[in-house]
Design an enzyme around this catalytic site. Structure first.
Site, PDB file in Angstrom:
ATOM      1  N   CYS A  79       0.819  -1.210   0.000  1.00 22.93           N
ATOM      2  CA  CYS A  79       0.000   0.000   0.000  1.00 22.93           C
ATOM      3  C   CYS A  79       0.862   1.272   0.000  1.00 22.93           C
ATOM      4  O   CYS A  79       1.446   1.600  -1.028  1.00 22.93           O
ATOM      5  CB  CYS A  79      -0.971  -0.050   1.173  1.00 22.93           C
ATOM      6  SG  CYS A  79      -2.409   0.988   0.919  1.00 22.93           S
ATOM      7  N   HIS A 169      -3.410  -5.173   1.618  1.00 26.06           N
ATOM      8  CA  HIS A 169      -2.721  -5.495   2.876  1.00 26.06           C
ATOM      9  C   HIS A 169      -2.823  -6.985   3.212  1.00 26.06           C
ATOM     10  O   HIS A 169      -3.700  -7.374   3.992  1.00 26.06           O
ATOM     11  CB  HIS A 169      -3.374  -4.728   4.033  1.00 26.06           C
ATOM     12  CG  HIS A 169      -3.124  -3.263   4.021  1.00 26.06           C
ATOM     13  ND1 HIS A 169      -2.122  -2.672   4.742  1.00 26.06           N
ATOM     14  CD2 HIS A 169      -3.762  -2.269   3.377  1.00 26.06           C
ATOM     15  CE1 HIS A 169      -2.151  -1.364   4.550  1.00 26.06           C
ATOM     16  NE2 HIS A 169      -3.140  -1.093   3.728  1.00 26.06           N
ATOM     17  N   GLU A 171      -1.071  -8.587   5.204  1.00 33.20           N
ATOM     18  CA  GLU A 171      -0.758  -8.765   6.632  1.00 33.20           C
ATOM     19  C   GLU A 171      -2.002  -8.595   7.506  1.00 33.20           C
ATOM     20  O   GLU A 171      -1.967  -8.912   8.688  1.00 33.20           O
ATOM     21  CB  GLU A 171       0.363  -7.804   7.059  1.00 33.20           C
ATOM     22  CG  GLU A 171      -0.024  -6.345   7.299  1.00 33.20           C
ATOM     23  CD  GLU A 171      -0.299  -5.539   6.025  1.00 33.20           C
ATOM     24  OE1 GLU A 171      -0.289  -6.110   4.918  1.00 33.20           O
ATOM     25  OE2 GLU A 171      -0.552  -4.323   6.140  1.00 33.20           O
TER      26      GLU A 171
HETATM   27  N1  GLN Z   1      -3.482   6.357   1.153  1.00 35.14           N
HETATM   28  C1  GLN Z   1      -2.238   6.026   1.736  1.00 35.14           C
HETATM   29  C2  GLN Z   1      -1.100   6.797   1.069  1.00 35.14           C
HETATM   30  O1  GLN Z   1      -1.339   7.587   0.236  1.00 35.14           O
HETATM   31  C3  GLN Z   1      -1.962   4.544   1.660  1.00 35.14           C
HETATM   32  C4  GLN Z   1      -2.941   3.800   2.521  1.00 35.14           C
HETATM   33  C5  GLN Z   1      -2.406   2.557   3.133  1.00 35.14           C
HETATM   34  O2  GLN Z   1      -1.201   2.313   3.207  1.00 35.14           O
HETATM   35  N2  GLN Z   1      -3.313   1.766   3.657  1.00 35.14           N
HETATM   36  O3  GLN Z   1       0.016   6.627   1.412  1.00 35.14           O
END
Ligand code: GLN
Length: 191
Positions: A79, A169, A171
């Site tokens: 992410c 994610h 995890e």
């Molecule tokens: N929206 C977040 C970002 O821009 C990422 C979200 C996440 O890691 N769950 O970094």
């Protein structure tokens, strides 16, 4: 085997738990000197990419992380971690480490789909739960980047040599498929 998990911000504890369940040791990376500890792989967790990158720069760690990746250290970005690695973040003023030849879109699923789950296929493994939290997706990949998962035609996992990224994610689920895939990458790099 020891995996270093960047622990400045975000969902790092969950990665350690998943690795532990798989019998793999890990340690938290909180300051520059932690980056010199022996490690066989590096995890960049989810969180907020701009905040995480700012902390990396303020703590004088960004360059060393980039060097480790460029020297072949297996790295897994989830992410926000995906955004940290992307060469281009299409809809944002800034890109970060820029080590991976992908164009990412930040907060790409829009407000209504801020957080959701989907079931998909990762590298041929079916029925994997993908948990998305204000997730990016990958708009396009360069040559040498392998697409490992898509939902609705959008790329949500990819690999380029020693770099693995997921927009979701793993995890936060109990399915170890993707961590196992990363551990294999680390094992191969040890040989
Ligand atoms: N929206 C977040 C970002 O821009 C990422 C979200 C996440 O890691 N769950 O970094």
């Amino acid at each position: 085997m020891q995996i270093g998990i960047l622990a400045l911000q975000g969902a790092f504890i969950e990665h350690a738990k998943m690795l532990k369940a798989l019998g793999i040791g890990s340690f938290e990376i909180r300051q520059k000197k932690d980056l010199s500890k022996p490690m066989n792989g590096l995890i960049l967790p989810g969180g907020e990419s701009t905040t995480m990158y700012k902390l990396l720069v303020d703590l004088d760690m960004a360059e060393k992380v980039k060097e480790l990746i460029e020297s072949g250290m297996p790295v897994f970005g989830t992410c926000a971690g995906l955004l940290l690695l992307a060469k281009t973040v299409h809809n944002y003023k800034q890109a970060y480490m820029q080590t991976m030849d992908i164009v990412a879109k930040k907060n790409a699923f829009g407000r209504q789909l801020g957080s959701f789950r989907a079931t998909g296929t990762f590298n041929g493994v079916t029925d994997v739960t993908f948990v998305f939290i204000r997730a990016p997706y990958i708009e396009s990949v360069g040559e040498g980047v392998e697409v490992l998962a898509e939902i609705d035609g959008l790329i949500v996992a990819a690999r380029q040599k020693n770099q693995l990224v997921t927009a979701f994610h793993p995890e936060l689920t109990t399915n170890p498929t993707i961590h196992k895939y990363f551990i294999k990458m680390c094992e191969k790099a040890m040989k």
